[in-house]
Scaffold this motif. Structure first.
Motif, PDB file in Angstrom:
ATOM      1  N   ALA A  13       0.908  -1.438   0.043  1.00 31.81           N
ATOM      2  CA  ALA A  13       0.097   0.074  -0.015  1.00 31.81           C
ATOM      3  C   ALA A  13       0.862   1.172   0.035  1.00 31.81           C
ATOM      4  N   ALA A  14       2.304   1.390  -0.087  1.00 29.55           N
ATOM      5  CA  ALA A  14       3.066   2.211  -0.067  1.00 29.55           C
ATOM      6  C   ALA A  14       2.879   3.015  -1.500  1.00 29.55           C
ATOM      7  N   THR A  15       2.774   4.483  -1.392  1.00 29.40           N
ATOM      8  CA  THR A  15       2.458   5.275  -2.643  1.00 29.40           C
ATOM      9  C   THR A  15       3.594   6.412  -2.639  1.00 29.40           C
ATOM     10  N   SER A  16       4.530   6.550  -1.742  1.00 30.48           N
ATOM     11  CA  SER A  16       5.202   7.818  -1.307  1.00 30.48           C
ATOM     12  C   SER A  16       6.115   8.020  -2.931  1.00 30.48           C
ATOM     13  N   VAL A  17       6.669   9.247  -2.788  1.00 31.95           N
ATOM     14  CA  VAL A  17       7.539   9.640  -3.927  1.00 31.95           C
ATOM     15  C   VAL A  17       8.828   8.940  -3.836  1.00 31.95           C
ATOM     16  N   ASN A  18       9.216   8.626  -2.485  1.00 34.47           N
ATOM     17  CA  ASN A  18      10.413   7.931  -2.375  1.00 34.47           C
ATOM     18  C   ASN A  18      10.470   6.400  -2.968  1.00 34.47           C
ATOM     19  N   VAL A  19       9.338   5.579  -2.859  1.00 37.04           N
ATOM     20  CA  VAL A  19       8.948   4.498  -3.358  1.00 37.04           C
ATOM     21  C   VAL A  19       8.953   4.750  -5.012  1.00 37.04           C
ATOM     22  N   SER A  20       8.254   5.645  -5.605  1.00 34.01           N
ATOM     23  CA  SER A  20       8.303   5.925  -6.928  1.00 34.01           C
ATOM     24  C   SER A  20       9.834   5.986  -7.533  1.00 34.01           C
ATOM     25  N   ALA A  38       1.343  -4.405  -6.100  1.00 36.03           N
ATOM     26  CA  ALA A  38       0.667  -3.208  -5.239  1.00 36.03           C
ATOM     27  C   ALA A  38      -0.913  -3.166  -5.004  1.00 36.03           C
ATOM     28  N   THR A  39      -1.296  -2.696  -3.896  1.00 34.95           N
ATOM     29  CA  THR A  39      -2.747  -2.534  -3.690  1.00 34.95           C
ATOM     30  C   THR A  39      -2.994  -0.881  -4.149  1.00 34.95           C
ATOM     31  N   ASP A  40      -1.977  -0.194  -3.936  1.00 34.16           N
ATOM     32  CA  ASP A  40      -2.193   1.281  -4.627  1.00 34.16           C
ATOM     33  C   ASP A  40      -0.850   1.523  -5.318  1.00 34.16           C
ATOM     34  N   THR A  41      -1.522   2.361  -6.385  1.00 37.22           N
ATOM     35  CA  THR A  41      -0.190   2.507  -7.376  1.00 37.22           C
ATOM     36  C   THR A  41       0.482   3.516  -6.818  1.00 37.22           C
ATOM     37  N   THR A  54      -3.931  -4.118  -7.926  1.00 34.89           N
ATOM     38  CA  THR A  54      -4.484  -2.857  -7.250  1.00 34.89           C
ATOM     39  C   THR A  54      -5.838  -2.903  -7.324  1.00 34.89           C
ATOM     40  N   ASN A  55      -6.455  -4.054  -7.533  1.00 36.01           N
ATOM     41  CA  ASN A  55      -7.970  -4.095  -7.264  1.00 36.01           C
ATOM     42  C   ASN A  55      -8.240  -4.668  -5.812  1.00 36.01           C
ATOM     43  N   ASN A  56      -7.113  -4.915  -5.006  1.00 39.13           N
ATOM     44  CA  ASN A  56      -7.401  -5.373  -3.640  1.00 39.13           C
ATOM     45  C   ASN A  56      -7.382  -4.374  -2.715  1.00 39.13           C
ATOM     46  N   PRO A  57      -8.152  -4.362  -1.556  1.00 37.46           N
ATOM     47  CA  PRO A  57      -7.928  -3.223  -0.625  1.00 37.46           C
ATOM     48  C   PRO A  57      -6.338  -3.226  -0.026  1.00 37.46           C
ATOM     49  N   SER A  58      -6.100  -2.168   0.695  1.00 37.57           N
ATOM     50  CA  SER A  58      -4.925  -1.828   1.211  1.00 37.57           C
ATOM     51  C   SER A  58      -4.722  -2.351   2.756  1.00 37.57           C
ATOM     52  N   SER A  59      -5.723  -2.960   3.072  1.00 32.57           N
ATOM     53  CA  SER A  59      -5.220  -3.554   4.511  1.00 32.57           C
ATOM     54  C   SER A  59      -4.244  -4.743   4.432  1.00 32.57           C
ATOM     55  N   VAL A  60      -3.713  -5.089   5.637  1.00 30.77           N
ATOM     56  CA  VAL A  60      -2.703  -6.167   5.610  1.00 30.77           C
ATOM     57  C   VAL A  60      -3.183  -7.332   4.887  1.00 30.77           C
ATOM     58  N   GLN A  61      -4.352  -7.757   5.014  1.00 35.71           N
ATOM     59  CA  GLN A  61      -5.004  -9.037   4.358  1.00 35.71           C
ATOM     60  C   GLN A  61      -5.150  -8.575   2.871  1.00 35.71           C
ATOM     61  N   GLY A  62      -5.471  -7.508   2.538  1.00 38.92           N
ATOM     62  CA  GLY A  62      -5.731  -6.996   0.996  1.00 38.92           C
ATOM     63  C   GLY A  62      -4.106  -7.242   0.446  1.00 38.92           C
TER      64      GLY A  62
END
Length: 345
Positions: A13-20, A38-41, A54-62
């Motif tokens: 679920a990490a989306t920060s600029v540093n990850v990018s 990734a669950t979030d792009t 990316t169609n999964n929730p951003s929870s730990v389970q997702g």
């Protein structure tokens, strides 16, 4: 020769600029089309990555589900985690073990010791994540990445054989900083601009700034402190010095480099760190840096401090702070190391 499979990178679920930026580092130096799970792009729009999950929730389970579904359908040559070593490392390590996929653990920050600088309930959480859960992925990993010599020593202290550790720091392209634009700051011409870039929070050194700014301005009043980044809590400084402190808030990544180019010095009083990209960016913009000596900061700059008094004294004498050499962190210098590591499977 059989296809070795893609390089799969897990960011959850990490989306920060540093990850990018880290994703861009890999894509620019390691040939091939890579897979991003990734669950979030992330912010990056690099076309070298095929995205999954990316169609999964951003929870730990997702995040577990996203990686499991990906490995149900694909067999990468390696699975790499690049951020949040305790959580994402554990997710990636456990799922990779289930599918018999080599797992690369990236020790991206000083998480083993973060509990020492945390307070209250945050200290217990940091201890559970960093010092306890954080041991799980290093035991599950096939290979390990450290950002510098301090990270490597800390992995060795936790039982990782030295031959399984490769030092791969972030890279920076100085060409990105060649044409800065002016920033809209109303500062007297004779003032020196002292820049802080990052989240204004306790772990990033907010309390240190609150102590240091009045002390420095008491010794010289020609300094303007400018804070760029998200605000967890406002700086609490005496009314007598507030005219010398500006909080800009969050700006676009491209604009951050303009502030760096305009500054006379970038300060980084963080309490915990790996190799902060903000220091590399400032040096690429030809602005000297002054940072607390934690994590692998000393591998980037010799301009460090350990105490408030040392920080204060160096700030007062900021004109004597030299500009560090950025060349060891350029793609030209690191490309062969990155390529050898990711292709040698």
């Amino acid at each position: 020769m059989s296809d070795p499979g893609p390089l799969a990178v897990f960011t959850g679920a990490a989306t920060s600029v540093n990850v990018s930026h880290m994703l861009d580092d890999i894509a620019s130096m390691v040939p091939g089309v890579h897979h991003l799970v990734a669950t979030d792009t992330p912010v990056s729009n690099d076309t070298e990555y095929r995205e999954f999950g990316t169609n999964n929730p951003s929870s730990v389970q997702g995040q577990f589900r996203a990686l499991t579904k990906y490995l149900d359908a694909h067999t990468p040559r390696i699975l790499l985690q690049i951020t949040d070593p305790p959580l994402h490392g554990t997710i990636a390590g456990l799922v990779a073990q289930r599918y018999d996929v080599p797992f690369v653990y990236r020790y991206s920050g000083d998480r083993f010791y973060e509990y020492r600088v945390a307070k209250g309930r945050e200290q217990l959480t940091a201890f559970a994540l960093g010092a306890i859960l954080g041991r799980v992925p290093i035991r599950l990993a096939t290979r390990h990445i450290a950002l510098g010599p301090t990270g490597k020593r800390r992995l060795i202290a936790r039982g990782v054989p030295p031959e399984r550790i490769t030092v791969l720091p972030p890279t920076i392209d100085p060409a990105r900083f060649d044409d800065p634009s002016p920033v809209p700051l109303d500062i007297p011409d004779n003032y020196k601009l002292i820049l802080f870039v990052g989240r204004l929070s306790r772990l990033k050194g907010t309390e240190t700034l609150e102590r240091i700014i009045p002390a420095v301005l008491d010794r010289r009043n020609d300094l303007q402190f400018v804070c760029v980044g998200s605000v967890e809590r406002e700086l609490n400084v005496p009314a007598s010095v507030r005219d010398h402190v500006m909080t800009i808030g969050k700006v676009s990544p491209d604009t951050v480099s303009d502030y760096m180019a305009a500054a006379d010095l970038l300060v980084h009083p963080t309490l915990t760190e790996g190799v902060p990209r903000v220091l590399l960016e400032s040096l690429a913009a030809e602005t000297p840096v002054l940072a607390r000596d934690v994590g692998d900061i000393a591998s980037v700059t010799e301009n460090t401090f350990d105490s408030d008094k040392e920080f204060e004294n160096r700030l007062v004498d900021l004109e004597s702070i030299p500009l560090d050499d950025i060349s060891p962190f350029t793609p030209e210098q690191l490309e062969s190391t990155y390529r050898d590591f990711f292709e040698d499977w």
